[in-house]
Write an enzyme that holds these catalytic residues in place. Structure first.
Site, PDB file in Angstrom:
ATOM      1  N   HIS A  33       0.842  -1.213   0.000  1.00 38.01           N
ATOM      2  CA  HIS A  33       0.000   0.000   0.000  1.00 38.01           C
ATOM      3  C   HIS A  33       0.878   1.265   0.000  1.00 38.01           C
ATOM      4  O   HIS A  33       0.619   2.216  -0.732  1.00 38.01           O
ATOM      5  CB  HIS A  33      -0.891   0.049   1.254  1.00 38.01           C
ATOM      6  CG  HIS A  33      -1.880  -1.068   1.382  1.00 38.01           C
ATOM      7  ND1 HIS A  33      -2.079  -1.763   2.552  1.00 38.01           N
ATOM      8  CD2 HIS A  33      -2.755  -1.604   0.490  1.00 38.01           C
ATOM      9  CE1 HIS A  33      -3.030  -2.666   2.386  1.00 38.01           C
ATOM     10  NE2 HIS A  33      -3.459  -2.602   1.140  1.00 38.01           N
ATOM     11  N   LYS A  57     -15.877  -7.090   5.955  1.00 36.32           N
ATOM     12  CA  LYS A  57     -15.001  -8.144   6.472  1.00 36.32           C
ATOM     13  C   LYS A  57     -14.644  -7.836   7.923  1.00 36.32           C
ATOM     14  O   LYS A  57     -14.743  -6.684   8.359  1.00 36.32           O
ATOM     15  CB  LYS A  57     -13.738  -8.300   5.604  1.00 36.32           C
ATOM     16  CG  LYS A  57     -12.996  -7.012   5.262  1.00 36.32           C
ATOM     17  CD  LYS A  57     -11.893  -7.324   4.226  1.00 36.32           C
ATOM     18  CE  LYS A  57     -11.348  -6.071   3.577  1.00 36.32           C
ATOM     19  NZ  LYS A  57     -10.499  -6.309   2.439  1.00 36.32           N
ATOM     20  N   ARG A 106      -2.460  -6.371  -8.021  1.00 35.04           N
ATOM     21  CA  ARG A 106      -1.459  -7.413  -7.795  1.00 35.04           C
ATOM     22  C   ARG A 106      -1.519  -8.412  -8.943  1.00 35.04           C
ATOM     23  O   ARG A 106      -1.594  -8.025 -10.090  1.00 35.04           O
ATOM     24  CB  ARG A 106      -1.706  -8.101  -6.445  1.00 35.04           C
ATOM     25  CG  ARG A 106      -1.323  -7.243  -5.280  1.00 35.04           C
ATOM     26  CD  ARG A 106      -1.878  -7.771  -3.995  1.00 35.04           C
ATOM     27  NE  ARG A 106      -3.324  -7.619  -3.988  1.00 35.04           N
ATOM     28  CZ  ARG A 106      -4.101  -7.761  -2.919  1.00 35.04           C
ATOM     29  NH1 ARG A 106      -3.562  -8.074  -1.776  1.00 35.04           N
ATOM     30  NH2 ARG A 106      -5.388  -7.588  -2.994  1.00 35.04           N
ATOM     31  N   SER A 144      -3.259  -7.818   3.388  1.00 39.22           N
ATOM     32  CA  SER A 144      -3.462  -7.588   4.822  1.00 39.22           C
ATOM     33  C   SER A 144      -3.916  -8.868   5.511  1.00 39.22           C
ATOM     34  O   SER A 144      -3.484  -9.163   6.631  1.00 39.22           O
ATOM     35  CB  SER A 144      -4.500  -6.483   5.038  1.00 39.22           C
ATOM     36  OG  SER A 144      -4.042  -5.272   4.504  1.00 39.22           O
TER      37      SER A 144
HETATM   38  P1  ADP Z   1      -9.992  -3.462  -0.338  1.00 36.15           P
HETATM   39  O1  ADP Z   1     -10.883  -3.888   0.760  1.00 36.15           O
HETATM   40  O2  ADP Z   1     -10.466  -2.252  -1.103  1.00 36.15           O
HETATM   41  O3  ADP Z   1      -9.515  -4.562  -1.255  1.00 36.15           O
HETATM   42  P2  ADP Z   1      -7.322  -3.326   0.698  1.00 36.15           P
HETATM   43  O4  ADP Z   1      -6.947  -2.636   1.945  1.00 36.15           O
HETATM   44  O5  ADP Z   1      -7.113  -4.797   0.655  1.00 36.15           O
HETATM   45  O6  ADP Z   1      -8.790  -2.884   0.449  1.00 36.15           O
HETATM   46  O7  ADP Z   1      -6.554  -2.709  -0.548  1.00 36.15           O
HETATM   47  C1  ADP Z   1      -6.679  -1.366  -0.898  1.00 36.15           C
HETATM   48  C2  ADP Z   1      -6.031  -1.136  -2.245  1.00 36.15           C
HETATM   49  O8  ADP Z   1      -4.671  -1.512  -2.208  1.00 36.15           O
HETATM   50  C3  ADP Z   1      -6.647  -1.949  -3.378  1.00 36.15           C
HETATM   51  O9  ADP Z   1      -6.598  -1.182  -4.560  1.00 36.15           O
HETATM   52  C4  ADP Z   1      -5.724  -3.136  -3.488  1.00 36.15           C
HETATM   53  O10 ADP Z   1      -5.755  -3.717  -4.780  1.00 36.15           O
HETATM   54  C5  ADP Z   1      -4.396  -2.456  -3.219  1.00 36.15           C
HETATM   55  N1  ADP Z   1      -3.403  -3.428  -2.761  1.00 36.15           N
HETATM   56  C6  ADP Z   1      -3.537  -4.369  -1.813  1.00 36.15           C
HETATM   57  N2  ADP Z   1      -2.407  -5.086  -1.673  1.00 36.15           N
HETATM   58  C7  ADP Z   1      -1.515  -4.581  -2.564  1.00 36.15           C
HETATM   59  C8  ADP Z   1      -0.159  -4.917  -2.906  1.00 36.15           C
HETATM   60  N3  ADP Z   1       0.488  -5.918  -2.312  1.00 36.15           N
HETATM   61  N4  ADP Z   1       0.444  -4.190  -3.875  1.00 36.15           N
HETATM   62  C9  ADP Z   1      -0.230  -3.189  -4.488  1.00 36.15           C
HETATM   63  N5  ADP Z   1      -1.498  -2.843  -4.221  1.00 36.15           N
HETATM   64  C10 ADP Z   1      -2.142  -3.525  -3.251  1.00 36.15           C
END
Ligand code: ADP
Length: 177
Positions: A33, A57, A106, A144
C-alpha cells in the site's frame, strides 16, 4: 474564437489541481500500500488515502487505528492526507472534488474484481477516472489478511509492514491471547 476557447480549455486542464482518492480497508496498511501511495503522490497534486470505515469483512483495527497507522507509516508526504469515510467511494470522491480513484493491482486475481468495481463506478460517476498502478514485484503477494494470519503465528514481519504496524500487530495479538 474557436481557437481561443480551445486554448482556454487546454490551459485550464493543464493548470487544474489533480486530486486522487486511494480507497481501501487497509487493515492494516502494508508496504505494498505504501508503495502505491508514494508513486501516486508523484503523479497527482493531492492524494487522499480514504479508509473505509465499515468494510464487509472482520477488522483487526478500528477506523481510528487504521488511520493512525497509515499516517505514521507514510511519515511526511506533504501532498498526502489520510482520512476515514463511509458510504459510496464515488460520493466521497465527489465531495472532495477528486477526479481520480487510484487502485493497486497485484496478480491477475485482482483484475476480475477491479474490473467489476470499475464498471460500476463508471456507471455511477462517468467523470471520475480510475487509475490502476501495478504492484512492485516484491509486494505482489502481500495482502493484509495474509499478514494477519502469519502474524498470529508469530512469524517475523520485517519487509512486509512498516515497523509501527509490526508493533501494533504484535501487541494486538498478545492482547488477544
Ligand atoms: P480493499 O478492501 O479495497 O480490497 P485493501 O486494503 O485490501 O482494500 O486494498 C486497498 C487497495 O490496495 C486496493 O486497490 C488493493 O488492490 C491495493 N493493494 C492491496 N495489496 C496490494 C499490494 N500488495 N500491492 C499493491 N497494491 C495492493
Amino acid at each position: 474564437m474557436h481557437q481561443k476557447r480551445h486554448e482556454e480549455t487546454v490551459l485550464s486542464s493543464a493548470t487544474a489541481r489533480t486530486v486522487a482518492v486511494y480507497p481501501g480497508a487497509f487493515d492494516p496498511v502494508h508496504l505494498g500500500h505504501v508503495d502505491i501511495v508514494q508513486r501516486a503522490a508523484g503523479l497527482f497534486d493531492h492524494v487522499i488515502v480514504a479508509i473505509y470505515e465499515r468494510p464487509n469483512k472482520a477488522l483487526a483495527f478500528s477506523t481510528d487505528e487504521r488511520i493512525e497507522l497509515f499516517a505514521q507509516a507514510l511519515g511526511d508526504l506533504p501532498n498526502v492526507e489520510v482520512t476515514g469515510y463511509s458510504g459510496l467511494t464515488i460520493d466521497f470522491a465527489r465531495q472532495r472534488q477528486a477526479g481520480f480513484l487510484v487502485r493497486g493491482l497485484r496478480a491477475t486475481t485482482d483484475f476480475e474484481y477491479e474490473y467489476q468495481l470499475n464498471t460500476m463506478n463508471r456507471h455511477l460517476a462517468p467523470t471520475i477516472e480510475s487509475v490502476f498502478l501495478m504492484t512492485s514485484l516484491q509486494y505482489a503477494y502481500l495482502s493484509s489478511s495474509l499478514i494477519k494470519e502469519v502474524a498470529a503465528q508469530g512469524a517475523p514481519l520485517e519487509g512486509l509492514v512498516p515497523e509501527v504496524v509490526a508493533r501494533a500487530l504484535r501487541s494486538r495479538l498478545r492482547g488477544a491471547s
